[in-house]
Design a protein around this motif. Structure first.
Motif, PDB file in Angstrom:
ATOM      1  N   GLY A 113       4.935  -3.222  -6.872  1.00 55.93           N
ATOM      2  CA  GLY A 113       4.553  -3.863  -6.164  1.00 55.93           C
ATOM      3  C   GLY A 113       4.494  -5.273  -5.706  1.00 55.93           C
ATOM      4  O   GLY A 113       4.551  -5.831  -4.776  1.00 55.93           O
ATOM      5  N   LEU A 114       3.714  -5.781  -6.978  1.00 54.65           N
ATOM      6  CA  LEU A 114       4.077  -7.446  -6.811  1.00 54.65           C
ATOM      7  C   LEU A 114       5.023  -8.035  -6.886  1.00 54.65           C
ATOM      8  O   LEU A 114       5.174  -8.893  -5.581  1.00 54.65           O
ATOM      9  CB  LEU A 114       3.355  -7.559  -8.065  1.00 54.65           C
ATOM     10  CG  LEU A 114       2.940  -8.968  -8.427  1.00 54.65           C
ATOM     11  CD1 LEU A 114       2.336 -10.144  -7.772  1.00 54.65           C
ATOM     12  CD2 LEU A 114       3.352  -8.991 -10.187  1.00 54.65           C
ATOM     13  N   GLU A 115       6.192  -7.327  -7.280  1.00 55.96           N
ATOM     14  CA  GLU A 115       7.715  -7.999  -7.278  1.00 55.96           C
ATOM     15  C   GLU A 115       7.845  -8.334  -5.459  1.00 55.96           C
ATOM     16  O   GLU A 115       8.680  -9.039  -4.979  1.00 55.96           O
ATOM     17  CB  GLU A 115       8.894  -6.880  -7.953  1.00 55.96           C
ATOM     18  CG  GLU A 115       8.756  -7.433  -9.322  1.00 55.96           C
ATOM     19  CD  GLU A 115      10.156  -7.053  -9.764  1.00 55.96           C
ATOM     20  OE1 GLU A 115      10.953  -8.035 -10.577  1.00 55.96           O
ATOM     21  OE2 GLU A 115      10.853  -6.231  -9.596  1.00 55.96           O
ATOM     22  N   THR A 116       7.704  -6.664  -5.394  1.00 52.87           N
ATOM     23  CA  THR A 116       7.869  -6.293  -3.542  1.00 52.87           C
ATOM     24  C   THR A 116       7.541  -7.821  -2.301  1.00 52.87           C
ATOM     25  O   THR A 116       7.800  -8.225  -1.911  1.00 52.87           O
ATOM     26  CB  THR A 116       7.706  -5.246  -2.616  1.00 52.87           C
ATOM     27  OG1 THR A 116       8.930  -4.450  -3.949  1.00 52.87           O
ATOM     28  CG2 THR A 116       8.094  -5.042  -1.900  1.00 52.87           C
ATOM     29  N   LEU A 117       5.866  -8.023  -3.168  1.00 53.93           N
ATOM     30  CA  LEU A 117       5.012  -8.838  -2.302  1.00 53.93           C
ATOM     31  C   LEU A 117       5.788 -10.076  -2.551  1.00 53.93           C
ATOM     32  O   LEU A 117       5.597 -10.695  -1.511  1.00 53.93           O
ATOM     33  CB  LEU A 117       4.130  -8.294  -2.726  1.00 53.93           C
ATOM     34  CG  LEU A 117       2.870  -7.960  -1.726  1.00 53.93           C
ATOM     35  CD1 LEU A 117       1.365  -7.298  -2.430  1.00 53.93           C
ATOM     36  CD2 LEU A 117       2.198  -8.803  -0.383  1.00 53.93           C
ATOM     37  N   LEU A 118       6.270 -10.027  -3.459  1.00 48.50           N
ATOM     38  CA  LEU A 118       6.399 -11.408  -3.509  1.00 48.50           C
ATOM     39  C   LEU A 118       7.642 -12.227  -3.000  1.00 48.50           C
ATOM     40  O   LEU A 118       7.801 -13.167  -2.279  1.00 48.50           O
ATOM     41  CB  LEU A 118       6.639 -12.115  -4.884  1.00 48.50           C
ATOM     42  CG  LEU A 118       5.589 -12.359  -6.292  1.00 48.50           C
ATOM     43  CD1 LEU A 118       5.640 -12.187  -7.575  1.00 48.50           C
ATOM     44  CD2 LEU A 118       4.111 -13.667  -5.680  1.00 48.50           C
ATOM     45  N   LEU A 126       5.453  -8.647   7.251  1.00 42.78           N
ATOM     46  CA  LEU A 126       5.159  -7.502   6.264  1.00 42.78           C
ATOM     47  C   LEU A 126       4.052  -7.730   5.696  1.00 42.78           C
ATOM     48  O   LEU A 126       3.913  -6.626   4.396  1.00 42.78           O
ATOM     49  CB  LEU A 126       6.622  -7.108   5.488  1.00 42.78           C
ATOM     50  CG  LEU A 126       7.671  -7.438   6.451  1.00 42.78           C
ATOM     51  CD1 LEU A 126       9.101  -7.917   5.831  1.00 42.78           C
ATOM     52  CD2 LEU A 126       8.069  -6.008   6.779  1.00 42.78           C
ATOM     53  N   ALA A 127       4.066  -9.208   4.803  1.00 46.40           N
ATOM     54  CA  ALA A 127       3.031  -9.093   3.937  1.00 46.40           C
ATOM     55  C   ALA A 127       1.964  -8.916   3.991  1.00 46.40           C
ATOM     56  O   ALA A 127       1.471  -8.191   3.120  1.00 46.40           O
ATOM     57  CB  ALA A 127       2.547 -10.584   3.358  1.00 46.40           C
ATOM     58  N   GLY A 128       1.566  -8.197   4.898  1.00 43.68           N
ATOM     59  CA  GLY A 128      -0.381  -7.574   5.706  1.00 43.68           C
ATOM     60  C   GLY A 128      -0.510  -6.939   5.217  1.00 43.68           C
ATOM     61  O   GLY A 128      -0.793  -6.647   4.267  1.00 43.68           O
ATOM     62  N   PRO A 129       0.566  -5.323   5.616  1.00 42.16           N
ATOM     63  CA  PRO A 129       0.632  -4.566   4.910  1.00 42.16           C
ATOM     64  C   PRO A 129       1.040  -4.164   3.920  1.00 42.16           C
ATOM     65  O   PRO A 129       0.194  -3.059   3.043  1.00 42.16           O
ATOM     66  CB  PRO A 129       2.447  -3.120   6.227  1.00 42.16           C
ATOM     67  CG  PRO A 129       1.878  -4.661   7.029  1.00 42.16           C
ATOM     68  CD  PRO A 129       2.118  -5.712   6.589  1.00 42.16           C
ATOM     69  N   LEU A 130       2.125  -4.713   3.133  1.00 42.41           N
ATOM     70  CA  LEU A 130       2.670  -4.589   1.646  1.00 42.41           C
ATOM     71  C   LEU A 130       1.133  -5.076   0.703  1.00 42.41           C
ATOM     72  O   LEU A 130       0.856  -4.275   0.098  1.00 42.41           O
ATOM     73  CB  LEU A 130       3.395  -5.493   1.349  1.00 42.41           C
ATOM     74  CG  LEU A 130       5.152  -5.099   1.554  1.00 42.41           C
ATOM     75  CD1 LEU A 130       6.126  -6.499   1.492  1.00 42.41           C
ATOM     76  CD2 LEU A 130       5.633  -4.098   1.157  1.00 42.41           C
ATOM     77  N   MET A 131       0.025  -6.009   1.819  1.00 44.31           N
ATOM     78  CA  MET A 131      -1.180  -6.391   0.576  1.00 44.31           C
ATOM     79  C   MET A 131      -2.265  -4.927   0.302  1.00 44.31           C
ATOM     80  O   MET A 131      -3.111  -5.123  -0.726  1.00 44.31           O
ATOM     81  CB  MET A 131      -1.182  -7.589   1.253  1.00 44.31           C
ATOM     82  CG  MET A 131      -2.455  -7.626  -0.019  1.00 44.31           C
ATOM     83  SD  MET A 131      -2.223  -8.287  -1.617  1.00 44.31           S
ATOM     84  CE  MET A 131      -1.373 -10.412  -0.637  1.00 44.31           C
ATOM     85  N   VAL A 132      -1.854  -4.233   1.406  1.00 45.28           N
ATOM     86  CA  VAL A 132      -3.259  -3.535   2.037  1.00 45.28           C
ATOM     87  C   VAL A 132      -3.022  -2.020   1.019  1.00 45.28           C
ATOM     88  O   VAL A 132      -3.286  -1.342   0.369  1.00 45.28           O
ATOM     89  CB  VAL A 132      -2.531  -3.089   3.401  1.00 45.28           C
ATOM     90  CG1 VAL A 132      -3.108  -1.619   3.325  1.00 45.28           C
ATOM     91  CG2 VAL A 132      -3.328  -3.798   4.379  1.00 45.28           C
ATOM     92  N   HIS A 133      -1.656  -1.752   0.941  1.00 49.38           N
ATOM     93  CA  HIS A 133      -0.964  -0.911   0.237  1.00 49.38           C
ATOM     94  C   HIS A 133      -0.963  -1.414  -1.233  1.00 49.38           C
ATOM     95  O   HIS A 133      -1.022  -0.254  -1.996  1.00 49.38           O
ATOM     96  CB  HIS A 133       0.607  -0.494   0.066  1.00 49.38           C
ATOM     97  CG  HIS A 133       0.930   0.086   1.542  1.00 49.38           C
ATOM     98  ND1 HIS A 133       0.659   1.094   1.754  1.00 49.38           N
ATOM     99  CD2 HIS A 133       1.410  -0.427   3.090  1.00 49.38           C
ATOM    100  CE1 HIS A 133       1.270   1.539   2.903  1.00 49.38           C
ATOM    101  NE2 HIS A 133       2.051   0.801   2.963  1.00 49.38           N
ATOM    102  N   PHE A 134      -0.628  -2.140  -1.736  1.00 52.82           N
ATOM    103  CA  PHE A 134      -1.328  -3.037  -2.786  1.00 52.82           C
ATOM    104  C   PHE A 134      -2.820  -2.579  -3.551  1.00 52.82           C
ATOM    105  O   PHE A 134      -2.959  -2.499  -4.411  1.00 52.82           O
ATOM    106  CB  PHE A 134      -0.394  -4.692  -3.112  1.00 52.82           C
ATOM    107  CG  PHE A 134      -1.286  -5.405  -4.804  1.00 52.82           C
ATOM    108  CD1 PHE A 134       0.658  -5.249  -5.293  1.00 52.82           C
ATOM    109  CD2 PHE A 134      -2.063  -5.423  -4.633  1.00 52.82           C
ATOM    110  CE1 PHE A 134       0.419  -5.613  -6.939  1.00 52.82           C
ATOM    111  CE2 PHE A 134      -1.958  -5.855  -6.325  1.00 52.82           C
ATOM    112  CZ  PHE A 134      -0.935  -5.762  -7.114  1.00 52.82           C
TER     113      PHE A 134
END
Length: 248
Positions: A113-118, A126-134
């Motif tokens: 998840g960290l790799e994807t977010l970066l 995209l960053a907002g929903p990805l951070m929530v999933h993280f």
């Protein structure tokens, strides 16, 4: 003792006049620390920036020592992350969240998840929903996962619009309506059993509800028991995402 692998830099702190203690996230060994000799040199400082991915060789006489890292730069993301508010606040938020994990405890899903977010921190939609999933995955890895797949009261998977602040389970519209003022909102992009595998776009209202949801359970289960506060960078990240969504 020695191992070789790859890691994503989370933070550094000074050690003596020339060295630093490097904190990285690795896929197989979790959050790991080690000394980088000469890490304060101009050449090394450019490589040892949060968000950069590096090849690592860790050595120590015995396993429970701090040990030393030999570092080889691989993916240099730090400079690009500094070009947007979501990049700046995002990497700080991620480092603070991962610092909640025990050292050397593997968390491969969080690493992925960290790799994807970066790769997407400069794209707020995209960053907002990805951070929530993280944050949801972090809660799960710490033993406080939320159950958003079916209604806690009826077992239905339809019209899940609330979350119980007591159980962390989803509640459907019919069962939750009498208690709506005491329940947390469940945003549309997190509803259903596949919320963790399907990335869905979220509007500004959904993002506000989502970060309120994860923030509530992080405070209840993680920060409050440890007498900690959430990183100020998290608020900066959320505000940056909201501003970007409002302008789009």
């Amino acid at each position: 003792m020695q191992w070789t692998g790859e890691g994503i830099i989370l933070a550094t702190r000074k050690l003596g006049e020339t060295s630093v203690i490097l904190e990285v996230m690795t896929r197989d060994r979790g959050r790991h620390l080690g000394v980088v000799r000469g890490g304060r040199s101009r050449k090394m400082q450019a490589a040892l920036q949060p968000g950069n991915e590096v090849g690592l060789v860790w050595r120590a006489r015995i396993d429970d020592q701090l040990g030393t890292f030999t570092v080889e730069p691989q993916v240099m993301r730090a400079a690009s992350l500094m070009t947007s508010p979501t990049g700046v606040y995002g990497i700080q938020t991620l480092a603070a969240l991962l610092h909640l994990l025990p050292e050397r405890d593997p968390h491969p899903q969080l690493f992925d998840g960290l790799e994807t977010l970066l790769e997407h921190l400069n794209a707020p939609q995209l960053a907002g929903p990805l951070m929530v999933h993280f944050e949801l995955q972090l809660l799960a890895d710490l033993g406080f996962g939320l159950d958003l797949g079916e209604c806690a009261a009826t077992g239905t998977t339809a019209e899940l619009i609330y979350v119980s602040p007591k159980s962390g389970r989803a509640v459907c519209r019919e069962a939750g309506q009498p208690y709506a003022d005491r329940l947390l909102a469940l945003p549309a992009f997190l509803r259903g059993r596949d919320h963790h595998t399907e990335l869905r776009r979220a509007d500004r209202a959904d993002i506000v509800d989502a970060f309120s949801l994860t923030g509530y359970f992080l405070h209840r289960y993680v920060y409050e028991p440890r007498s900690l506060d959430a990183s100020p960078a998290r608020e900066g990240f959320v505000d940056a995402v909201k501003r970007a969504l409002a302008a789009s």
